[in-house]
Design an enzyme around this catalytic site. Structure first.
Site, PDB file in Angstrom:
ATOM      1  N   HIS A 106     -10.845   5.997  -7.879  1.00 28.07           N
ATOM      2  CA  HIS A 106      -9.988   4.857  -8.242  1.00 28.07           C
ATOM      3  C   HIS A 106     -10.190   3.617  -7.369  1.00 28.07           C
ATOM      4  O   HIS A 106      -9.627   2.564  -7.640  1.00 28.07           O
ATOM      5  CB  HIS A 106      -8.506   5.249  -8.213  1.00 28.07           C
ATOM      6  CG  HIS A 106      -7.943   5.369  -6.821  1.00 28.07           C
ATOM      7  ND1 HIS A 106      -8.069   6.511  -6.061  1.00 28.07           N
ATOM      8  CD2 HIS A 106      -7.271   4.491  -6.036  1.00 28.07           C
ATOM      9  CE1 HIS A 106      -7.490   6.332  -4.895  1.00 28.07           C
ATOM     10  NE2 HIS A 106      -6.996   5.107  -4.834  1.00 28.07           N
TER      11      HIS A 106
HETATM   12  C1  UD1 Z   1      -3.253   1.160  -5.382  1.00 26.27           C
HETATM   13  C2  UD1 Z   1      -3.443   0.820  -3.917  1.00 26.27           C
HETATM   14  C3  UD1 Z   1      -4.428   1.799  -3.295  1.00 26.27           C
HETATM   15  C4  UD1 Z   1      -3.999   3.240  -3.532  1.00 26.27           C
HETATM   16  C5  UD1 Z   1      -3.743   3.461  -5.008  1.00 26.27           C
HETATM   17  C6  UD1 Z   1      -3.154   4.833  -5.204  1.00 26.27           C
HETATM   18  C7  UD1 Z   1      -3.320  -1.549  -3.247  1.00 26.27           C
HETATM   19  C8  UD1 Z   1      -4.105  -2.762  -2.902  1.00 26.27           C
HETATM   20  N1  UD1 Z   1      -4.018  -0.512  -3.751  1.00 26.27           N
HETATM   21  O1  UD1 Z   1      -4.498   0.989  -6.028  1.00 26.27           O
HETATM   22  O2  UD1 Z   1      -4.471   1.579  -1.893  1.00 26.27           O
HETATM   23  O3  UD1 Z   1      -5.036   4.078  -3.106  1.00 26.27           O
HETATM   24  O4  UD1 Z   1      -2.806   2.497  -5.484  1.00 26.27           O
HETATM   25  O5  UD1 Z   1      -3.325   5.288  -6.490  1.00 26.27           O
HETATM   26  O6  UD1 Z   1      -2.129  -1.539  -3.090  1.00 26.27           O
HETATM   27  N2  UD1 Z   1      -2.415   0.792 -13.709  1.00 26.27           N
HETATM   28  C9  UD1 Z   1      -1.844   1.303 -14.845  1.00 26.27           C
HETATM   29  N3  UD1 Z   1      -0.724   2.040 -14.729  1.00 26.27           N
HETATM   30  C10 UD1 Z   1      -0.136   2.315 -13.539  1.00 26.27           C
HETATM   31  C11 UD1 Z   1      -0.704   1.790 -12.377  1.00 26.27           C
HETATM   32  C12 UD1 Z   1      -1.855   1.023 -12.479  1.00 26.27           C
HETATM   33  O7  UD1 Z   1      -2.331   1.081 -15.943  1.00 26.27           O
HETATM   34  O8  UD1 Z   1       0.894   3.030 -13.503  1.00 26.27           O
HETATM   35  C13 UD1 Z   1      -3.639  -0.023 -13.831  1.00 26.27           C
HETATM   36  C14 UD1 Z   1      -3.330  -1.509 -14.057  1.00 26.27           C
HETATM   37  O9  UD1 Z   1      -4.316  -2.028 -14.902  1.00 26.27           O
HETATM   38  C15 UD1 Z   1      -3.470  -2.089 -12.686  1.00 26.27           C
HETATM   39  C16 UD1 Z   1      -4.615  -1.249 -12.124  1.00 26.27           C
HETATM   40  O10 UD1 Z   1      -4.390   0.053 -12.631  1.00 26.27           O
HETATM   41  O11 UD1 Z   1      -3.776  -3.456 -12.712  1.00 26.27           O
HETATM   42  C17 UD1 Z   1      -4.655  -1.198 -10.610  1.00 26.27           C
HETATM   43  O12 UD1 Z   1      -3.382  -0.820 -10.094  1.00 26.27           O
HETATM   44  P1  UD1 Z   1      -2.941  -1.292  -8.641  1.00 26.27           P
HETATM   45  O13 UD1 Z   1      -1.632  -0.687  -8.315  1.00 26.27           O
HETATM   46  O14 UD1 Z   1      -3.067  -2.765  -8.519  1.00 26.27           O
HETATM   47  O15 UD1 Z   1      -4.065  -0.695  -7.724  1.00 26.27           O
HETATM   48  P2  UD1 Z   1      -4.579   0.809  -7.583  1.00 26.27           P
HETATM   49  O16 UD1 Z   1      -6.025   0.814  -7.931  1.00 26.27           O
HETATM   50  O17 UD1 Z   1      -3.677   1.723  -8.296  1.00 26.27           O
HETATM   51  N1  UDP Z   2      -2.709  12.902  -7.146  1.00 33.28           N
HETATM   52  C1  UDP Z   2      -1.951  13.377  -8.198  1.00 33.28           C
HETATM   53  N2  UDP Z   2      -2.494  13.341  -9.449  1.00 33.28           N
HETATM   54  C2  UDP Z   2      -3.741  12.885  -9.700  1.00 33.28           C
HETATM   55  C3  UDP Z   2      -4.512  12.396  -8.605  1.00 33.28           C
HETATM   56  C4  UDP Z   2      -3.964  12.406  -7.346  1.00 33.28           C
HETATM   57  O1  UDP Z   2      -0.825  13.832  -8.005  1.00 33.28           O
HETATM   58  O2  UDP Z   2      -4.179  12.890 -10.868  1.00 33.28           O
HETATM   59  C5  UDP Z   2      -2.139  12.939  -5.806  1.00 33.28           C
HETATM   60  C6  UDP Z   2      -2.991  13.648  -4.798  1.00 33.28           C
HETATM   61  O3  UDP Z   2      -2.734  15.040  -4.816  1.00 33.28           O
HETATM   62  C7  UDP Z   2      -2.586  12.983  -3.505  1.00 33.28           C
HETATM   63  C8  UDP Z   2      -2.250  11.571  -3.925  1.00 33.28           C
HETATM   64  O4  UDP Z   2      -2.044  11.619  -5.336  1.00 33.28           O
HETATM   65  O5  UDP Z   2      -1.424  13.571  -2.978  1.00 33.28           O
HETATM   66  C9  UDP Z   2      -3.365  10.633  -3.610  1.00 33.28           C
HETATM   67  O6  UDP Z   2      -3.110   9.411  -4.216  1.00 33.28           O
HETATM   68  P1  UDP Z   2      -4.240   8.439  -4.711  1.00 33.28           P
HETATM   69  O7  UDP Z   2      -5.528   9.151  -4.820  1.00 33.28           O
HETATM   70  O8  UDP Z   2      -3.713   7.763  -5.918  1.00 33.28           O
HETATM   71  O9  UDP Z   2      -4.264   7.328  -3.575  1.00 33.28           O
HETATM   72  P2  UDP Z   2      -4.761   7.263  -2.066  1.00 33.28           P
HETATM   73  O10 UDP Z   2      -4.357   8.484  -1.354  1.00 33.28           O
HETATM   74  O11 UDP Z   2      -6.234   7.054  -2.112  1.00 33.28           O
HETATM   75  O12 UDP Z   2      -4.106   6.026  -1.540  1.00 33.28           O
END
Ligand code: UD1
Ligand code: UDP
Length: 381
Positions: A223
């Site tokens: 991601h």
């Molecule tokens: C964010 C965090 C990242 C973390 C990740 C965990 C920042 C800068 N990034 O990244 O550090 O590792 O969360 O998962 O804060 N979207 C959906 N539905 C959702 C959420 C997101 O469709 O419920 C899509 C949207 O198009 C959105 C994109 O994902 O614009 C990115 O979401 P965003 O929360 O901005 O960043 P993450 O990549 O999720």
């Molecule tokens: N996770 C989850 N479902 C998924 C992928 C990840 O519950 O489909 C959980 C995972 O077990 C871990 C956390 O989400 O506890 C990690 O979050 P993510 O990978 O979104 O973000 P990061 O840790 O890189 O910030």
């Protein structure tokens, strides 16, 4: 005997993204079970993650108290998202007037909450403080730096975090009431280990739901913008994954983050299917733990998933060229494979041939939340 508690301590926890719900659940559980009448917690949800399977599902499964308010600040550019969060947090903190703002990790929700709290002169506690990748291209690195330097209570999960903070002039030594000019740096273990230990034995039917067998599949999550937002790179990772799966005779399984799903679109998903990659929806935490525990190997660019791979003693290929979790790398349980060459298959095979015998206790004893809440409570006495 007369209680000498100053007053009920009001903590406002601000979360917004999937991994933060998992971390917050460990702290909320301790507050509710061990500090009734002593600590009151109000949760604010910025709405950074908003799909049911990225947000509400976690509150339900993990028994996290419902947020007092959702901010609906998800999506958009970095500035659009962060500015919406700033406005939301300011309005809510002015209303709630907590004694302490509690934030987790390194997301935009973390940084926005810390910035607002700091300007309203509300002390900040930062859980998962001190981590550094030294890669300023990552939004998370900027968020971590700012949050650490605004915080009064810095809860550091691993020794390397203490070392990083020391280089920036933040070191253990202070005590007493939370004060940003006298930040308290505390090594406490990792609340994600608390959560994993607490929930890992909850069984479920995820393996049979997706036709998977124990140790017969490779679990992969992607991601990070550096991978997910670069279709060419994504497809290269998929090709490497396919090659690895065929060499090991395992099935590649990818629970897809919505960010990656959007970049791939129908065309990308078709390609993955043709390559024999099994795409499944983003999973709830309980299913995800089961998928991790039963995987043969884990490949990921997630911070949380690389730690869980370590907790469950699974070999892990990190699809990045840096990691904040340097102790995992030096333990030999994981390897970086996210440079420009992306030799994922080769590095994974090499790792499998050189697995370590030792599994050091890097992340504490699974009681980090207890020590953090006790420290917060003490600091207000
Ligand atoms: C964010 C965090 C990242 C973390 C990740 C965990 C920042 C800068 N990034 O990244 O550090 O590792 O969360 O998962 O804060 N979207 C959906 N539905 C959702 C959420 C997101 O469709 O419920 C899509 C949207 O198009 C959105 C994109 O994902 O614009 C990115 O979401 P965003 O929360 O901005 O960043 P993450 O990549 O999720
Ligand atoms: N996770 C989850 N479902 C998924 C992928 C990840 O519950 O489909 C959980 C995972 O077990 C871990 C956390 O989400 O506890 C990690 O979050 P993510 O990978 O979104 O973000 P990061 O840790 O890189 O910030």
């Amino acid at each position: 005997m007369r209680e000498i508690y100053r007053q009920l301590i009001h903590i406002c926890t601000i979360v917004g993204a999937r991994p933060q719900f998992i971390k917050a659940s460990a702290i909320s559980r301790v507050i509710n079970e061990k500090y009734p009448g002593k600590i009151r917690e109000s949760i604010l949800h910025t709405g950074q993650h908003y799909d049911f399977s990225m947000s509400e599902l976690f509150f339900k499964e993990l028994g996290i108290p419902q947020p007092v308010k959702h901010g609906e600040c998800g999506g958009g550019t970095q500035a659009e998202q962060t500015s919406a969060m700033l406005l939301f947090c300011e309005k809510m903190l002015l209303e709630l007037k907590p004694d302490l703002v509690l934030v987790y990790g390194d997301t935009n929700s973390t940084m926005a909450a810390a910035l607002v709290a700091s300007k309203l002169h509300i002390p900040i506690a930062h859980i998962e403080a001190g981590l550094r990748s030294y890669d300023r291209q990552m939004p998370e690195e900027v968020n971590r730096l700012l949050t650490d330097h605004l915080s009064s209570l810095l809860y550091v999960p691993v020794q390397s975090g203490l070392d990083c903070l020391e280089k920036e002039g933040l070191r253990p030594g202070h005590a007493g009431k939370p004060n940003p000019l006298k930040p308290q740096v505390v090594l406490c273990g990792d609340v994600m280990l608390d959560s994993a230990l607490h929930f890992a034995s909850v069984s479920g039917g995820v393996l049979s739901e997706y036709g998977l067998q124990e140790n017969k599949y490779l679990l992969c999550t992607i991601h990070r913008p550096s991978n997910a937002d670069e279709p060419k790179r994504l497809f290269k990772i998929f090709d490497e994954l396919k090659a690895l799966a065929s060499k090991l005779d395992k099935k590649p399984v990818l629970p897809l983050h919505p960010r990656t799903l959007k970049v791939l679109g129908e065309e990308g998903l078709d390609y993955m299917q043709k390559q024999g990659l099994q795409v499944i929806p983003a999973q709830g935490y309980l299913s995800m733990l089961q998928l991790e525990k039963n995987a043969f190997m884990i490949l990921t660019d997630s911070g949380g998933v690389q730690k869980e791979a370590f907790f469950f003693q699974k070999p892990c290929v990190i699809l990045r060229d840096t990691s904040e979790w340097t102790e995992i790398l030096s333990s030999g349980w994981a390897v970086l494979a996210g440079d420009a060459e992306l030799r994922v298959c080769e590095k994974a095979l090499h790792l499998l041939q050189h697995m370590p015998e030792e599994h050091p206790a890097i992340f504490g004893d699974g009681r980090a939340a207890e020590s953090i809440v006790a420290h917060i409570f003490q600091s207000f006495q």
